[in-house]
Design a protein around this motif. Sequence first.
Motif, PDB file in Angstrom:
ATOM      1  N   GLN A 192      55.788  39.375  48.145  1.00  0.00           N
ATOM      2  CA  GLN A 192      54.663  40.161  47.633  1.00  0.00           C
ATOM      3  C   GLN A 192      55.104  41.007  46.438  1.00  0.00           C
ATOM      4  O   GLN A 192      56.193  41.585  46.446  1.00  0.00           O
ATOM      5  CB  GLN A 192      54.130  41.087  48.739  1.00  0.00           C
ATOM      6  N   THR A 193      54.257  41.064  45.412  1.00  0.00           N
ATOM      7  CA  THR A 193      54.495  41.951  44.273  1.00  0.00           C
ATOM      8  C   THR A 193      53.326  42.919  44.178  1.00  0.00           C
ATOM      9  O   THR A 193      52.161  42.498  44.174  1.00  0.00           O
ATOM     10  CB  THR A 193      54.615  41.160  42.961  1.00  0.00           C
ATOM     11  N   VAL A 194      53.647  44.205  44.116  1.00  0.00           N
ATOM     12  CA  VAL A 194      52.615  45.237  44.009  1.00  0.00           C
ATOM     13  C   VAL A 194      52.749  45.902  42.639  1.00  0.00           C
ATOM     14  O   VAL A 194      53.829  46.361  42.268  1.00  0.00           O
ATOM     15  CB  VAL A 194      52.765  46.314  45.117  1.00  0.00           C
ATOM     16  N   VAL A 195      51.637  45.918  41.895  1.00  0.00           N
ATOM     17  CA  VAL A 195      51.627  46.547  40.573  1.00  0.00           C
ATOM     18  C   VAL A 195      50.662  47.728  40.608  1.00  0.00           C
ATOM     19  O   VAL A 195      49.484  47.572  40.954  1.00  0.00           O
ATOM     20  CB  VAL A 195      51.193  45.550  39.481  1.00  0.00           C
ATOM     21  N   CYS A 196      51.179  48.905  40.245  1.00  0.00           N
ATOM     22  CA  CYS A 196      50.361  50.127  40.195  1.00  0.00           C
ATOM     23  C   CYS A 196      50.359  50.641  38.761  1.00  0.00           C
ATOM     24  O   CYS A 196      51.420  50.729  38.141  1.00  0.00           O
ATOM     25  CB  CYS A 196      50.923  51.210  41.113  1.00  0.00           C
ATOM     26  N   GLU A 197      49.180  50.975  38.249  1.00  0.00           N
ATOM     27  CA  GLU A 197      49.071  51.461  36.875  1.00  0.00           C
ATOM     28  C   GLU A 197      48.303  52.773  36.837  1.00  0.00           C
ATOM     29  O   GLU A 197      47.325  52.955  37.560  1.00  0.00           O
ATOM     30  CB  GLU A 197      48.381  50.414  36.002  1.00  0.00           C
ATOM     31  N   ARG A 198      48.804  53.669  35.972  1.00  0.00           N
ATOM     32  CA  ARG A 198      48.173  54.982  35.844  1.00  0.00           C
ATOM     33  C   ARG A 198      47.214  54.994  34.656  1.00  0.00           C
ATOM     34  O   ARG A 198      47.517  54.489  33.584  1.00  0.00           O
ATOM     35  CB  ARG A 198      49.247  56.059  35.632  1.00  0.00           C
ATOM     36  N   SER A 199      46.054  55.638  34.873  1.00  0.00           N
ATOM     37  CA  SER A 199      45.104  55.892  33.803  1.00  0.00           C
ATOM     38  C   SER A 199      44.712  57.358  33.903  1.00  0.00           C
ATOM     39  O   SER A 199      43.988  57.750  34.812  1.00  0.00           O
ATOM     40  CB  SER A 199      43.865  54.990  33.938  1.00  0.00           C
ATOM     41  N   GLY A 200      45.233  58.166  32.987  1.00  0.00           N
ATOM     42  CA  GLY A 200      44.990  59.606  33.077  1.00  0.00           C
ATOM     43  C   GLY A 200      45.691  60.179  34.289  1.00  0.00           C
ATOM     44  O   GLY A 200      46.910  60.057  34.447  1.00  0.00           O
ATOM     45  N   GLU A 201      44.918  60.774  35.188  1.00  0.00           N
ATOM     46  CA  GLU A 201      45.478  61.372  36.395  1.00  0.00           C
ATOM     47  C   GLU A 201      45.427  60.409  37.588  1.00  0.00           C
ATOM     48  O   GLU A 201      45.924  60.737  38.669  1.00  0.00           O
ATOM     49  CB  GLU A 201      44.704  62.654  36.758  1.00  0.00           C
ATOM     50  N   GLU A 202      44.825  59.244  37.415  1.00  0.00           N
ATOM     51  CA  GLU A 202      44.572  58.355  38.541  1.00  0.00           C
ATOM     52  C   GLU A 202      45.475  57.124  38.510  1.00  0.00           C
ATOM     53  O   GLU A 202      45.890  56.663  37.456  1.00  0.00           O
ATOM     54  CB  GLU A 202      43.102  57.898  38.546  1.00  0.00           C
ATOM     55  N   TRP A 203      45.759  56.608  39.699  1.00  0.00           N
ATOM     56  CA  TRP A 203      46.520  55.375  39.857  1.00  0.00           C
ATOM     57  C   TRP A 203      45.618  54.294  40.441  1.00  0.00           C
ATOM     58  O   TRP A 203      44.805  54.555  41.335  1.00  0.00           O
ATOM     59  CB  TRP A 203      47.711  55.597  40.790  1.00  0.00           C
ATOM     60  N   GLN A 204      45.781  53.090  39.909  1.00  0.00           N
ATOM     61  CA  GLN A 204      45.073  51.911  40.422  1.00  0.00           C
ATOM     62  C   GLN A 204      46.096  50.845  40.775  1.00  0.00           C
ATOM     63  O   GLN A 204      47.110  50.688  40.080  1.00  0.00           O
ATOM     64  CB  GLN A 204      44.129  51.358  39.347  1.00  0.00           C
ATOM     65  N   ILE A 205      45.842  50.136  41.855  1.00  0.00           N
ATOM     66  CA  ILE A 205      46.629  48.934  42.152  1.00  0.00           C
ATOM     67  C   ILE A 205      45.936  47.777  41.443  1.00  0.00           C
ATOM     68  O   ILE A 205      44.730  47.572  41.597  1.00  0.00           O
ATOM     69  CB  ILE A 205      46.714  48.672  43.661  1.00  0.00           C
ATOM     70  N   THR A 206      46.684  47.032  40.629  1.00  0.00           N
ATOM     71  CA  THR A 206      46.100  45.906  39.893  1.00  0.00           C
ATOM     72  C   THR A 206      46.574  44.554  40.435  1.00  0.00           C
ATOM     73  O   THR A 206      46.065  43.516  40.033  1.00  0.00           O
ATOM     74  CB  THR A 206      46.441  46.007  38.394  1.00  0.00           C
ATOM     75  N   LYS A 207      47.584  44.576  41.313  1.00  0.00           N
ATOM     76  CA  LYS A 207      48.081  43.352  41.925  1.00  0.00           C
ATOM     77  C   LYS A 207      48.675  43.717  43.287  1.00  0.00           C
ATOM     78  O   LYS A 207      49.319  44.762  43.393  1.00  0.00           O
ATOM     79  CB  LYS A 207      49.154  42.719  41.030  1.00  0.00           C
ATOM     80  N   PRO A 208      48.418  42.963  44.329  1.00  0.00           N
ATOM     81  CA  PRO A 208      47.832  41.615  44.421  1.00  0.00           C
ATOM     82  C   PRO A 208      46.320  41.574  44.225  1.00  0.00           C
ATOM     83  O   PRO A 208      45.760  40.509  44.033  1.00  0.00           O
ATOM     84  CB  PRO A 208      48.199  41.170  45.836  1.00  0.00           C
ATOM     85  N   LEU A 209      45.617  42.742  44.282  1.00  0.00           N
ATOM     86  CA  LEU A 209      44.214  42.784  43.920  1.00  0.00           C
ATOM     87  C   LEU A 209      43.911  44.174  43.394  1.00  0.00           C
ATOM     88  O   LEU A 209      44.659  45.117  43.611  1.00  0.00           O
ATOM     89  CB  LEU A 209      43.303  42.403  45.098  1.00  0.00           C
ATOM     90  N   ARG A 210      42.819  44.305  42.678  1.00  0.00           N
ATOM     91  CA  ARG A 210      42.472  45.584  42.065  1.00  0.00           C
ATOM     92  C   ARG A 210      41.756  46.477  43.070  1.00  0.00           C
ATOM     93  O   ARG A 210      40.730  46.111  43.629  1.00  0.00           O
ATOM     94  CB  ARG A 210      41.581  45.368  40.836  1.00  0.00           C
ATOM     95  N   THR A 211      42.329  47.645  43.289  1.00  0.00           N
ATOM     96  CA  THR A 211      41.715  48.622  44.187  1.00  0.00           C
ATOM     97  C   THR A 211      42.313  49.988  43.908  1.00  0.00           C
ATOM     98  O   THR A 211      43.321  50.109  43.200  1.00  0.00           O
ATOM     99  CB  THR A 211      41.934  48.224  45.672  1.00  0.00           C
ATOM    100  N   ASN A 212      41.689  51.019  44.449  1.00  0.00           N
ATOM    101  CA  ASN A 212      42.199  52.377  44.241  1.00  0.00           C
ATOM    102  C   ASN A 212      43.540  52.542  44.938  1.00  0.00           C
ATOM    103  O   ASN A 212      43.750  52.027  46.040  1.00  0.00           O
ATOM    104  CB  ASN A 212      41.211  53.414  44.780  1.00  0.00           C
TER     105      ASN A 212
END
Length: 589
Positions: A192-212
């Motif tokens: 499994q690969t987990v990708v988390c990206e920050r936008s401003g003050e918030e983090w989103q998970i973009t992989k394996p699926l997009r969610t908060n």
Amino acid sequence: MRGTKGTLILLAIAIALGVWIFLFERGPAPEGKALLAVDPNKIEKVELHNLKERKRIVLQRVGKESWRIVSPINTPANNDTVKFMLDRLKRVKIELALKEDALGKKEFGFREPQGAIAIEMRSGKRYKLVLAKKTPDALYAYAYREDKRKPVVVDSMLLDDALKGLDDLREKRVTRFDKDKANKLVLRHPDQTVVCERSGEEWQITKPLRTNADASPIGTALDKLSTLEASKFVDDNPTKESLRKYGLEKPSFIAEVWVKGRERPIWLHVGKKSSEDSTKLYARSSAGRSVFLIDESSLNDIRKRFNDLRSKRLLSFDTGEIDRVKLIHSGKEIELERRKRDDRDEWEMLKPKKMRADTTTVTNLLWDVHDLEAQSFIDQPKGLDEYGLDKPQASVELRDRKRNKTMRLLIGKHADGKTVYAKAADQGVVCKVPSDILDKVRKDVNELRNLEIVRFERDDVNQLAIEWLEEKKRKRVLVERRGNSWEVVKPKRINADSTAMSNILWTLEQVRADKYVDEVKEAKKYGFDKPQLTATVWLKGRKVIKLTIGAHDETKNNVHLISSQVDGVYLKSDYILDDLKRYARQLVK
């Protein structure tokens, strides 16, 4: 004979130093001549020589505050360790000067010195200190400057510095970065690969699926990564074969951090467990080629998986930044807006009718949505109709003024007796949430209306009258303001009891009902044709507010109220009636 003489000299030195320690151990040490008067901030290069083991370590300044080991390997140095060492070099004093013939005497160790420290200044000038051995008490060491060759006694810590090993000087932190500048985190597991990206003050998970994402465990992982230290360095020049032996050719776990301003990620590769200590793992990092050991427990907050990092909250927002709310349920639509009123935030209903909304109720509604968490997830849902989300039982729309963003919560059909299906409109994931969220968001107009039915500032009151029914007789008291005090005008002119007057104002200046009852004011139905009490307040400018207390409800615990400031009939605990009667009686005693 010469051996005996040397021993006597050493004994004399030891005695002299012992006397000095005895005399000054309870106070500040006397100032001696500096061995090497240099500014540590102007030192560009340091060489530490272990002459006995024929080893040399070279440190080079990088920038203003940082140091790097450039020989025998190239790796970051521990800046604090180097700074302490250079500060000590500046402070070291000559504790005792020896005769020049000590350089040739075996007893002092100058024939076979143990260490040396060489420094190069920014100007290009070089200095070298040669350190022979420690005195018998180990507190001091024999030394000389190479350019002067005058034997002296100095603090033995200088010799300790000269003999430092690589592990004493190298930076133990293996993934140094500013966690506040991190904008992407990638955690690679074999499956499994987990990708988390920050936008401003918030983090989103973009992989394996997009969610908060949940910012808390991500922040913890970044904090642990930015301070992770090697417990031991095992191989500074690993080969392809040795990397395979350490399990680092195909790592069991990889962490990558992208930091603002850097084109490449900072990374950590984790391999096998150590055969010598099963609590430690082999690892490498982007800081250098070296293989080192880390404590497996240090990875507990780093080696996270998708479900550890995803947010269980359906909507992420700051309740104080929501300025518009729309509720849709049961074929009804209610719209609310936050507005400023007298330097206070208040809520107003815009639809289906315009009126003041109850701030407490709206605030509680926002917190109920804010705190809503999924009990389980359906990451690959079927069509929305499968969950009743194509035609939801209820929806909540929120506008975040700070982020200029609108969010929408959809609540579908019941999943079982205790949960319902729900989703954030902009997310693909369907969740099961506690079914009581339906009761919390399906508010009607009357539940949301403002229950504050009387409000004024006591300093604006000029006159106040209370009329009540007691033993089937009507009683009335009228008071007027006289400067900073109050006077009873009726039934007789006397000074008003200040405590009773304060209690009346405290009770009346902000009356909040417990419940809205009816839109229509049927006087006889609620006892307003023969009220139990009326309170009339005259304000500056002759504005008049009137509160009327009618009959009790069927429980006999509450009374019906109407106010000249708002429409409708309300209920409130009958303590307000009892209190106002009691305080009114006290006014005329």
